[in-house]
Enzyme design. Sequence first.
Site, PDB file in Angstrom:
ATOM      1  N   GLY A   1      42.935  57.060  61.037  1.00  0.00           N
ATOM      2  CA  GLY A   1      42.620  56.853  62.583  1.00  0.00           C
ATOM      3  C   GLY A   1      41.768  55.686  62.119  1.00  0.00           C
TER       4      GLY A   1
ATOM      5  N   GLY B   1      39.946  54.616  65.313  1.00  0.00           N
ATOM      6  CA  GLY B   1      40.028  54.690  66.313  1.00  0.00           C
ATOM      7  C   GLY B   1      38.785  54.606  66.638  1.00  0.00           C
ATOM      8  NE  ARG B   2      36.711  56.396  71.851  1.00  0.00           N
ATOM      9  CZ  ARG B   2      36.516  56.182  72.864  1.00  0.00           C
ATOM     10  NH1 ARG B   2      35.111  55.860  73.478  1.00  0.00           N
ATOM     11  NH2 ARG B   2      36.530  57.509  73.286  1.00  0.00           N
ATOM     12  CB  VAL B   3      35.647  59.596  65.179  1.00  0.00           C
ATOM     13  CG1 VAL B   3      34.926  59.712  64.023  1.00  0.00           C
ATOM     14  CG2 VAL B   3      35.478  60.555  66.481  1.00  0.00           C
TER      15      VAL B   3
ATOM     16  CG  ASP C   1      44.397  53.318  63.746  1.00  0.00           C
ATOM     17  OD1 ASP C   1      43.628  53.974  64.293  1.00  0.00           O
ATOM     18  OD2 ASP C   1      45.969  53.318  64.475  1.00  0.00           O
TER      19      ASP C   1
ATOM     20  CG  ASN D   1      38.377  68.166  68.642  1.00  0.00           C
ATOM     21  OD1 ASN D   1      38.294  68.573  67.032  1.00  0.00           O
ATOM     22  ND2 ASN D   1      37.327  67.376  68.749  1.00  0.00           N
TER      23      ASN D   1
ATOM     24  NE  ARG E   1      27.640  66.549  71.371  1.00  0.00           N
ATOM     25  CZ  ARG E   1      29.354  66.215  70.474  1.00  0.00           C
ATOM     26  NH1 ARG E   1      29.492  67.696  71.012  1.00  0.00           N
ATOM     27  NH2 ARG E   1      29.293  65.254  71.220  1.00  0.00           N
TER      28      ARG E   1
ATOM     29  CG  HIS F   1      34.108  71.355  67.069  1.00  0.00           C
ATOM     30  ND1 HIS F   1      32.479  71.107  67.575  1.00  0.00           N
ATOM     31  CD2 HIS F   1      34.238  70.406  67.703  1.00  0.00           C
ATOM     32  CE1 HIS F   1      32.512  69.315  67.340  1.00  0.00           C
ATOM     33  NE2 HIS F   1      33.694  68.941  67.930  1.00  0.00           N
TER      34      HIS F   1
HETATM   35  P1  NAI Z   1      40.949  56.823  69.725  1.00  0.00           P
HETATM   36  O1  NAI Z   1      42.445  57.992  69.904  1.00  0.00           O
HETATM   37  O2  NAI Z   1      39.801  56.386  69.481  1.00  0.00           O
HETATM   38  O3  NAI Z   1      41.258  57.081  68.101  1.00  0.00           O
HETATM   39  C1  NAI Z   1      42.426  57.451  66.839  1.00  0.00           C
HETATM   40  C2  NAI Z   1      43.417  57.499  66.315  1.00  0.00           C
HETATM   41  O4  NAI Z   1      44.161  58.121  65.402  1.00  0.00           O
HETATM   42  C3  NAI Z   1      44.394  55.894  67.328  1.00  0.00           C
HETATM   43  O5  NAI Z   1      43.785  54.331  66.768  1.00  0.00           O
HETATM   44  C4  NAI Z   1      45.305  56.179  66.409  1.00  0.00           C
HETATM   45  O6  NAI Z   1      46.980  55.081  66.791  1.00  0.00           O
HETATM   46  C5  NAI Z   1      45.448  56.930  65.543  1.00  0.00           C
HETATM   47  N1  NAI Z   1      46.595  57.511  64.781  1.00  0.00           N
HETATM   48  C6  NAI Z   1      47.266  58.236  65.664  1.00  0.00           C
HETATM   49  N2  NAI Z   1      48.609  58.819  65.271  1.00  0.00           N
HETATM   50  C7  NAI Z   1      48.117  58.585  64.100  1.00  0.00           C
HETATM   51  C8  NAI Z   1      48.923  58.799  62.794  1.00  0.00           C
HETATM   52  N3  NAI Z   1      50.139  59.264  62.310  1.00  0.00           N
HETATM   53  N4  NAI Z   1      48.388  57.856  61.744  1.00  0.00           N
HETATM   54  C9  NAI Z   1      47.375  57.258  61.576  1.00  0.00           C
HETATM   55  N5  NAI Z   1      46.824  56.933  62.613  1.00  0.00           N
HETATM   56  C10 NAI Z   1      46.608  57.031  63.377  1.00  0.00           C
HETATM   57  O7  NAI Z   1      39.853  58.318  69.194  1.00  0.00           O
HETATM   58  P2  NAI Z   1      39.040  58.953  68.393  1.00  0.00           P
HETATM   59  O8  NAI Z   1      38.120  59.602  69.695  1.00  0.00           O
HETATM   60  O9  NAI Z   1      38.400  58.308  67.701  1.00  0.00           O
HETATM   61  O10 NAI Z   1      38.887  60.688  68.396  1.00  0.00           O
HETATM   62  C11 NAI Z   1      39.913  60.958  66.879  1.00  0.00           C
HETATM   63  C12 NAI Z   1      39.712  62.691  66.954  1.00  0.00           C
HETATM   64  O11 NAI Z   1      38.588  63.606  66.523  1.00  0.00           O
HETATM   65  C13 NAI Z   1      40.118  63.243  67.703  1.00  0.00           C
HETATM   66  O12 NAI Z   1      40.976  64.153  67.499  1.00  0.00           O
HETATM   67  C14 NAI Z   1      39.488  64.212  68.379  1.00  0.00           C
HETATM   68  O13 NAI Z   1      39.066  65.173  69.413  1.00  0.00           O
HETATM   69  C15 NAI Z   1      38.800  64.296  66.806  1.00  0.00           C
HETATM   70  N6  NAI Z   1      36.590  64.390  66.888  1.00  0.00           N
HETATM   71  C16 NAI Z   1      36.571  65.172  66.657  1.00  0.00           C
HETATM   72  C17 NAI Z   1      35.146  66.147  66.567  1.00  0.00           C
HETATM   73  C18 NAI Z   1      34.255  66.987  65.987  1.00  0.00           C
HETATM   74  O14 NAI Z   1      33.390  66.826  66.361  1.00  0.00           O
HETATM   75  N7  NAI Z   1      35.243  67.119  64.562  1.00  0.00           N
HETATM   76  C19 NAI Z   1      34.129  64.397  67.713  1.00  0.00           C
HETATM   77  C20 NAI Z   1      34.869  63.613  67.967  1.00  0.00           C
HETATM   78  C21 NAI Z   1      35.958  63.411  67.808  1.00  0.00           C
END
Ligand code: NAI
EC number: 1.1.1.37
Length: 306
Positions: free
Chosen positions: A7, A9-11, A31, A118, A149, A173
């Site tokens: 993944g 993405g942003r994280v 990704d 999540n 936080r 969480h």
């Molecule tokens: P994002 O949308 O920026 O990135 C997610 C990435 O996953 C995307 O690039 C997407 O193309 C990719 N993806 C989707 N399906 C896939 C697959 N089958 N195989 C490989 N890659 C795939 O989202 P972001 O902001 O990076 O968040 C990612 C996850 O982390 C979310 O579920 C978010 O809720 C969670 N999160 C959890 C936190 C925690 O404290 N545990 C804190 C912040 C985010």
Amino acid sequence: PRVTIVGAGRVGSTLAQRVAEKNLADVVLLDIIAGMPQGLALDLMEARGIEIHNRQIIGTNNYADTSGSQIVVITAGLPRKPGMSRDDLLKTNAKIVVEAAKNAIAHSPNAIFIVVTNPLDVMTYLAWQATGLPRDRIMGMAGVLDSARFETFIALELGVLPADVKAMVLGSHGDLMVPLSRYATVNGIPITELLDVATIERLVERTRNGGAEIVELMQTGGAFFAPASATSVMVESILLNQSRLLPVAAYLEGEYGLKDVVIGVPCRLGCSGIESVLELNLSDREREGLHISAESVRKSIERSQE
Ligand code: NAI
């Protein structure tokens, strides 16, 4: 060492930057979107001369390129939109995380897994199931972020350096997390000596709502800088065998009176993963909070498998 981040993405991409620029390991960013992780990797590679490190960053759409990783971090999946709870992501992200975990373990059978997607506790449980890993080698990131936080809000309230504030948040969480206010200190001084009960309660509420506060402000996805920092601290404690005591979402085997569920508890993290789970002597209210939180995770696990 090599860290795979599924993944990009942003994280995931921010975590890649942290891991490489802290000089912790080479990074493989994977990704499903063609070209995207490759572009990010090239961008990060071009920053190396400026940031002065020599870590490799590889972008890929193919799990074969992740082979032999010491750590696999799963951030693949959808983030929240305004008004959504983390549980609204349940079914979609369950499929993504299970597939990612199976593919990744096939190429890195000795890796330690950190789940970030999540709803966190449920996704960690599903990844544990999908990989068949012993519990010391699979965990979720949430408590380090929730604690950061809480610490931030305490520091802001008191006008002190955030690094001087230490606090721990246990439980799931989400809204049912369990911030341990009575253990929170500013360089050893309990915050109960520095703030009144109502103020502490307000900071606890803001902590519970910490993720949603950012989702509402941004409107396009959620937090990623602090989540990436929190995950990098876990990666660091494992790779450098630091044995830091951190709140980690772990599969419980009877600790705190809980079994066969994943929930945030204090764990020592070292090169073998979770070296031990610390059982605190919780007050009745804290223990009840932890059990309520565990019950809701259990229900979500059941719903994810319906
Ligand atoms: P994002 O949308 O920026 O990135 C997610 C990435 O996953 C995307 O690039 C997407 O193309 C990719 N993806 C989707 N399906 C896939 C697959 N089958 N195989 C490989 N890659 C795939 O989202 P972001 O902001 O990076 O968040 C990612 C996850 O982390 C979310 O579920 C978010 O809720 C969670 N999160 C959890 C936190 C925690 O404290 N545990 C804190 C912040 C985010």
